[in-house]
Design a protein around this motif. Structure first.
Motif, mmCIF file in Angstrom:
data_model
loop_
_atom_site.group_PDB
_atom_site.id
_atom_site.type_symbol
_atom_site.label_atom_id
_atom_site.label_comp_id
_atom_site.label_asym_id
_atom_site.label_seq_id
_atom_site.Cartn_x
_atom_site.Cartn_y
_atom_site.Cartn_z
ATOM 1 N N PHE A 74 0.835 -1.196 0.000
ATOM 2 C CA PHE A 74 0.000 0.000 0.000
ATOM 3 C C PHE A 74 0.871 1.246 0.000
ATOM 4 O O PHE A 74 0.540 2.241 -0.662
ATOM 5 N N ALA A 75 1.998 1.194 0.713
ATOM 6 C CA ALA A 75 2.911 2.337 0.720
ATOM 7 C C ALA A 75 3.432 2.627 -0.684
ATOM 8 O O ALA A 75 3.506 3.790 -1.106
ATOM 9 N N GLU A 76 3.801 1.592 -1.412
ATOM 10 C CA GLU A 76 4.310 1.777 -2.768
ATOM 11 C C GLU A 76 3.235 2.334 -3.696
ATOM 12 O O GLU A 76 3.493 3.246 -4.510
ATOM 13 N N ALA A 77 2.016 1.799 -3.587
ATOM 14 C CA ALA A 77 0.928 2.282 -4.430
ATOM 15 C C ALA A 77 0.576 3.722 -4.089
ATOM 16 O O ALA A 77 0.291 4.536 -4.978
ATOM 17 N N ALA A 78 0.596 4.044 -2.791
ATOM 18 C CA ALA A 78 0.284 5.407 -2.373
ATOM 19 C C ALA A 78 1.331 6.383 -2.880
ATOM 20 O O ALA A 78 1.008 7.486 -3.347
ATOM 21 N N ALA A 101 0.855 7.191 -6.367
ATOM 22 C CA ALA A 101 -0.305 8.061 -6.547
ATOM 23 C C ALA A 101 -0.040 9.484 -6.058
ATOM 24 O O ALA A 101 -0.938 10.328 -6.104
ATOM 25 N N GLY A 102 1.184 9.741 -5.573
ATOM 26 C CA GLY A 102 1.552 11.092 -5.173
ATOM 27 C C GLY A 102 1.448 11.378 -3.694
ATOM 28 O O GLY A 102 1.615 12.531 -3.271
ATOM 29 N N LEU A 103 1.191 10.352 -2.880
ATOM 30 C CA LEU A 103 1.119 10.543 -1.432
ATOM 31 C C LEU A 103 2.473 10.277 -0.798
ATOM 32 O O LEU A 103 3.331 9.609 -1.375
ATOM 33 N N ASP A 104 2.660 10.776 0.423
ATOM 34 C CA ASP A 104 3.862 10.507 1.204
ATOM 35 C C ASP A 104 3.558 9.337 2.138
ATOM 36 O O ASP A 104 2.804 9.499 3.106
ATOM 37 N N PRO A 105 4.097 8.153 1.889
ATOM 38 C CA PRO A 105 3.759 6.988 2.708
ATOM 39 C C PRO A 105 4.050 7.182 4.189
ATOM 40 O O PRO A 105 3.367 6.596 5.040
#
Length: 399
Positions: A154-158, A161-165
């Motif tokens: 989920f961290a990698e996908a986030a 998507a432009g989020l900071d894990p």
């Protein structure tokens, strides 16, 4: 535009040619396309759009602030799901804003439409992930480490998507802005058909959870290995599937389902080395679900031992019974002329938020009674009636 018209704009996005229906999972291409659609549609209404640190999208009518009136739902689906589960609530929220703007209404309180991320758990396995992260009801480290079937975290996908894990996790300041939350959703059952009403108010959500049963044995050749020499994890896995149905049939209003089973390596002429299956269990009452899974765990362990295998059980999610806010539920009934009240066995973001802020639900009639399937349906007239009901509710809440 009407809610049914807005839903029509989503036709074909994420269509699943193999399963039928739609497969739209958080941060994949179809779900990102729907996110872009939502942002563009919200901005046309003059709403200010922002994405929070957990990937939930907020569209504000006016400036964000405390005691906000919030509505919305989700855009993702189960694998091969229907066209209404999730997007109906989002489209209806946008249509309700347009209806209110058209009559010259302006909210007297902060007002927002929210799209929650990964409500179905179709990609990373945990339902209502966006609202769980917002409220802190799932550990952020555990969430970051969740993996999809392709091994992507989920961290990698986030991050893609432009989020900071590293910022994923509880957001008490944003949660504290919500004064009341109402979610509109397609009915996941057929109660309203029998009651002759297009709209209902939600009363309760029964306790439910998901567990992963991981069986391990000895992979081997299907033709060269005698039955007496086998340690085949498929055998205790199959017995667990049957036990889930048997145990659920003995408890009042219980449901237990195995909807996913994954053998490894998965060859037709290969005895599996491991078999993973997922149990979805739902029983009314705060102890019934856990008691059923405890019995099932015992049956799975006994079956594994008899086959010379091992089993590991992991709880992936769990929520107790939820009773929606009494005062809000009464208000919804009064404002809408005393529509029926319905309980549900389906989980929702509103049920997660209910532990923190006054929350409620509206359901729109589903004449098929089918959900999480391509046959899920709602008539356009009922869809638009639901949006009008939501607009009525939001006007009263935010006046």
């Amino acid at each position: 535009m009407t809610a049914s018209g807005l839903l029509g704009e989503l036709t074909g996005v994420g269509a699943d040619r193999t399963r039928g229906g739609y497969s739209r999972h958080v941060f994949d291409a179809p779900e990102r396309e729907l996110r872009t659609w939502f942002v563009e549609r919200a901005q046309r209404l003059g709403l200010g759009v922002e994405t929070d640190l957990n990937g939930n999208i907020w569209a504000w009518w006016g400036a964000p602030g405390p005691d906000a009136v919030v509505t919305g739902s989700h855009l993702d689906s189960v694998p091969g799901g229907g066209a209404f589960d999730g997007p109906l609530g989002v489209a209806s929220a946008l249509a309700a804003v347009e209806l209110l703007q058209g009559k010259g209404f302006r909210p007297g309180k902060p007002f927002a439409v929210v799209v929650f991320a990964e409500e179905e758990g179709g990609r990373f396995g945990v339902p209502c992930l966006g609202s769980r992260l917002l409220t802190g009801t799932i550990d952020a480290g555990k969430a970051r480490a969740l993996r999809d079937p392709d091994g992507i975290t989920f961290a990698e996908a986030a991050a893609k998507a432009g989020l900071d894990p590293e910022r994923i996790g509880p957001d008490p300041e944003r949660l504290g802005r919500i004064g009341r939350f109402v979610e509109l959703h397609v009915e996941q059952g057929r109660g309203l058909v029998d009651l002759g009403s297009p709209v209902a108010v939600g009363s309760t959500v029964i306790a439910h959870g998901r567990w992963r049963f991981s069986f391990s044995g000895q992979g081997n050749h299907a033709g060269a290995t005698l039955i007496s020499d086998r340690r085949d994890p498929m055998i205790p896995a199959a017995e667990t599937v049957v036990a889930a149905r048997r145990l659920a049939s003995t408890a009042a209003d219980a449901r237990a389902t195995v909807g996913r089973l994954v053998p490894t390596p998965g060859g037709t002429n290969v005895i599996a080395s491991t078999v993973d299956l997922w149990v979805d269990a739902r029983v009314p009452g705060d102890t019934g679900t856990l008691s059923l899974v405890e019995e099932l765990t015992g049956a799975a362990r006994a079956a594994a031992e008899a086959e010379g295998c091992r089993v590991e059980i992991t709880r992936e999610s769990y929520s107790d019974d939820v009773v929606f806010d009494d005062a809000l539920r009464r208000d919804l009934g009064t404002w809408l002329g005393s529509p029926p009240e319905l309980p549900t066995g389906a989980g929702h973001d509103a049920a997660i938020l209910a532990g923190f802020v006054p929350s409620g639900m509206l359901y729109v009639r589903n004449p098929t009674g089918i959900s999480h399937s391509p046959e899920e349906f709602a008539e356009s007239a009922d869809v638009d009636e639901g949006a009008r009901a939501l607009a009525e509710v939001l006007e009263k809440m935010s006046a």
